[in-house]
Design an enzyme around this catalytic site. Structure first.
Site, PDB file in Angstrom:
ATOM      1  N   GLY A  95       0.778  -1.244   0.000  1.00  0.00           N
ATOM      2  CA  GLY A  95       0.000   0.000   0.000  1.00  0.00           C
ATOM      3  C   GLY A  95       0.803   1.285   0.000  1.00  0.00           C
ATOM      4  O   GLY A  95       0.266   2.336  -0.331  1.00  0.00           O
ATOM      5  N   THR A  96       2.091   1.210   0.353  1.00  0.00           N
ATOM      6  CA  THR A  96       2.902   2.440   0.328  1.00  0.00           C
ATOM      7  C   THR A  96       3.678   2.567  -0.984  1.00  0.00           C
ATOM      8  O   THR A  96       4.469   3.481  -1.151  1.00  0.00           O
ATOM      9  CB  THR A  96       3.894   2.491   1.516  1.00  0.00           C
ATOM     10  OG1 THR A  96       4.788   1.382   1.419  1.00  0.00           O
ATOM     11  CG2 THR A  96       3.172   2.473   2.848  1.00  0.00           C
ATOM     12  N   GLY A  97       3.435   1.649  -1.909  1.00  0.00           N
ATOM     13  CA  GLY A  97       4.135   1.677  -3.195  1.00  0.00           C
ATOM     14  C   GLY A  97       3.481   2.600  -4.207  1.00  0.00           C
ATOM     15  O   GLY A  97       2.518   3.314  -3.888  1.00  0.00           O
ATOM     16  N   TYR A  98       3.979   2.546  -5.436  1.00  0.00           N
ATOM     17  CA  TYR A  98       3.586   3.515  -6.472  1.00  0.00           C
ATOM     18  C   TYR A  98       2.076   3.528  -6.707  1.00  0.00           C
ATOM     19  O   TYR A  98       1.429   4.564  -6.577  1.00  0.00           O
ATOM     20  CB  TYR A  98       4.321   3.222  -7.789  1.00  0.00           C
ATOM     21  CG  TYR A  98       3.965   4.230  -8.863  1.00  0.00           C
ATOM     22  CD1 TYR A  98       4.586   5.475  -8.904  1.00  0.00           C
ATOM     23  CD2 TYR A  98       2.983   3.963  -9.809  1.00  0.00           C
ATOM     24  CE1 TYR A  98       4.244   6.422  -9.866  1.00  0.00           C
ATOM     25  CE2 TYR A  98       2.635   4.898 -10.775  1.00  0.00           C
ATOM     26  CZ  TYR A  98       3.266   6.122 -10.793  1.00  0.00           C
ATOM     27  OH  TYR A  98       2.915   7.060 -11.740  1.00  0.00           O
ATOM     28  N   ILE A  99       1.488   2.391  -7.060  1.00  0.00           N
ATOM     29  CA  ILE A  99       0.040   2.366  -7.339  1.00  0.00           C
ATOM     30  C   ILE A  99      -0.751   2.066  -6.066  1.00  0.00           C
ATOM     31  O   ILE A  99      -1.910   2.458  -5.939  1.00  0.00           O
ATOM     32  CB  ILE A  99      -0.303   1.370  -8.485  1.00  0.00           C
ATOM     33  CG1 ILE A  99      -1.702   1.660  -9.071  1.00  0.00           C
ATOM     34  CG2 ILE A  99      -0.218  -0.084  -8.032  1.00  0.00           C
ATOM     35  CD1 ILE A  99      -1.844   2.979  -9.791  1.00  0.00           C
ATOM     36  N   GLY A 100      -0.101   1.396  -5.102  1.00  0.00           N
ATOM     37  CA  GLY A 100      -0.790   1.024  -3.863  1.00  0.00           C
ATOM     38  C   GLY A 100      -1.395   2.197  -3.124  1.00  0.00           C
ATOM     39  O   GLY A 100      -2.522   2.125  -2.622  1.00  0.00           O
ATOM     40  N   ARG A 113       5.534  -3.166   7.031  1.00  0.00           N
ATOM     41  CA  ARG A 113       6.628  -3.571   7.922  1.00  0.00           C
ATOM     42  C   ARG A 113       6.852  -2.471   8.948  1.00  0.00           C
ATOM     43  O   ARG A 113       6.709  -1.292   8.632  1.00  0.00           O
ATOM     44  CB  ARG A 113       7.923  -3.750   7.126  1.00  0.00           C
ATOM     45  CG  ARG A 113       7.905  -4.824   6.079  1.00  0.00           C
ATOM     46  CD  ARG A 113       9.320  -5.017   5.541  1.00  0.00           C
ATOM     47  NE  ARG A 113       9.326  -5.826   4.336  1.00  0.00           N
ATOM     48  CZ  ARG A 113       9.372  -5.323   3.108  1.00  0.00           C
ATOM     49  NH1 ARG A 113       9.410  -4.004   2.927  1.00  0.00           N
ATOM     50  NH2 ARG A 113       9.382  -6.119   2.053  1.00  0.00           N
ATOM     51  N   LYS A 152       7.880   7.496   3.652  1.00  0.00           N
ATOM     52  CA  LYS A 152       6.794   6.536   3.862  1.00  0.00           C
ATOM     53  C   LYS A 152       6.003   6.868   5.126  1.00  0.00           C
ATOM     54  O   LYS A 152       4.788   6.696   5.163  1.00  0.00           O
ATOM     55  CB  LYS A 152       7.355   5.116   3.963  1.00  0.00           C
ATOM     56  CG  LYS A 152       8.123   4.652   2.748  1.00  0.00           C
ATOM     57  CD  LYS A 152       7.239   4.056   1.688  1.00  0.00           C
ATOM     58  CE  LYS A 152       8.059   3.429   0.584  1.00  0.00           C
ATOM     59  NZ  LYS A 152       7.297   2.893  -0.505  1.00  0.00           N
ATOM     60  N   LYS A 179       4.062 -13.391 -13.227  1.00  0.00           N
ATOM     61  CA  LYS A 179       2.643 -13.029 -13.104  1.00  0.00           C
ATOM     62  C   LYS A 179       1.748 -14.153 -13.638  1.00  0.00           C
ATOM     63  O   LYS A 179       0.719 -14.470 -13.034  1.00  0.00           O
ATOM     64  CB  LYS A 179       2.348 -11.731 -13.863  1.00  0.00           C
ATOM     65  CG  LYS A 179       2.910 -10.474 -13.209  1.00  0.00           C
ATOM     66  CD  LYS A 179       2.388  -9.225 -13.921  1.00  0.00           C
ATOM     67  CE  LYS A 179       2.851  -7.946 -13.238  1.00  0.00           C
ATOM     68  NZ  LYS A 179       2.221  -6.747 -13.815  1.00  0.00           N
TER      69      LYS A 179
END
Length: 310
Positions: free
Chosen positions: A14-19, A38, A47, A135
């Site tokens: 959730g803290t990533g680019y699309i998340g 984490r 973050k 994937k």
């Protein structure tokens, strides 16, 4: 749906680019929203600022890790829907999510980390081919385990590609010359990150997207590289010098360049040389298209996107 009827959503990555877009949209849409993070993430200044924003939306933080089965299982047992937006280095670790979902037995829908091009239709070269293969492997595993799923195909992230037209070191569109991959004729698809999140969250409780691939194909945003450049030229009232990078040139750079550039160019080869983004029809019953399912969502067109750069 009233909030109590809306599914509880866990976002892993959730803290990533699309998340981060998905977290915000989920929470603002009234879904009880949970993010697995984490504890070390709190020590990252950038973050931790984002996490404070999540808290302001009413998001519940769950401490854990995709590689820690106990924390994963505990988190999954609290929700109805799991959305994974982990990056390429963790694609294979999604096996742990599948195992935890299987053990928990309560998940109504799993959205694995797709959020790109349809890997069942792509013909990528290395190093992108290995990422796409991971994937595909995760998809087949989900299906074999009988886990309810939706695969989200959003094509190009508009904010990632359109401002620099694939030149990662640029922050704004070119005003003198532009490098075009291939002959610039195959169609590609571009979707704004906020719209990706909106369509995705619309889909999580929708029976029409259950065990389906959700393709995002906004009609106004299906454009060839040449058409995107022409649109930009019209905006600035100037004709750019065009340098066409042949397939041979691309393959040479992919062989010799640094890894991030090689991966990006291999994906560009798939999209702009092979046309893998838009060279196939969305086939029912397994495929559905987002703008047809959710016509009330007003998406950002490529034309509108470029207004802020003029």
């Amino acid at each position: 749906m009233v909030a109590s009827e809306k599914s509880k959503i866990l976002i892993i990555g959730g803290t990533g680019y699309i998340g981060k877009y998905l977290v915000e949209t989920s929470a603002k849409s009234g879904h009880p929203t949970f993010v697995l993070i984490r504890e070390s993430t709190l020590k990252n200044p950038q973050k931790s600022k984002l996490i404070d924003t999540f808290k302001s939306y009413g998001v519940t933080l769950l401490f854990g890790d995709i590689s820690n089965q106990e924390s994963l299982l505990k988190a999954i047992k609290q929700v109805d829907v799991v959305i994974s937006t982990v990056g390429g280095q963790q694609f294979a670790d999604q096996v742990n999510i599948i195992n935890a979902i299987k053990e928990a037995g309560n998940i109504k829908r799993f959205l694995p980390s797709e959020f790109g091009f349809d890997v069942d239709h792509a013909h990528a070269i290395e190093p992108a081919a290995s990422l796409f293969a991971l994937k595909v492997k995760i998809r087949r595993m989900i299906e074999a385990e009988g886990i309810p799923y939706t695969y989200v195909i959003c094509n190009w992230f508009a904010d990632f590609f359109l401002p620099n037209l694939g030149h990662l070191d640029a922050k704004t569109p070119p005003r003198d010359k532009v490098v075009i991959f291939g002959d610039g004729n195959p169609k590609a698809i571009y979707v704004k990150e906020e719209d990706i999140a909106t369509y995705t969250i619309e889909a999580v409780d929708d029976p029409r997207t259950l065990n389906k691939t959700l393709h995002m194909r906004p009609p106004a945003n299906i454009l060839s590289f040449n058409e995107v450049v022409s649109l930009w030229e019209e905006k600035i009232g100037k004709t750019l010098e065009k340098i066409y990078l042949s397939e041979e040139d691309i393959l040479e750079i992919v062989k010799e360049g640094p890894l991030p550039l090689r991966t990006n160019l291999a994906i560009c080869h798939s999209v702009f040389v092979n046309g893998d983004s838009a060279n196939f029809e969305v086939q029912p019953p397994t495929g559905v298209e987002a703008t047809e399912l959710y016509p009330k969502v007003k998406y950002t067109t490529v034309d509108e996107f470029y207004n802020k750069f003029v």
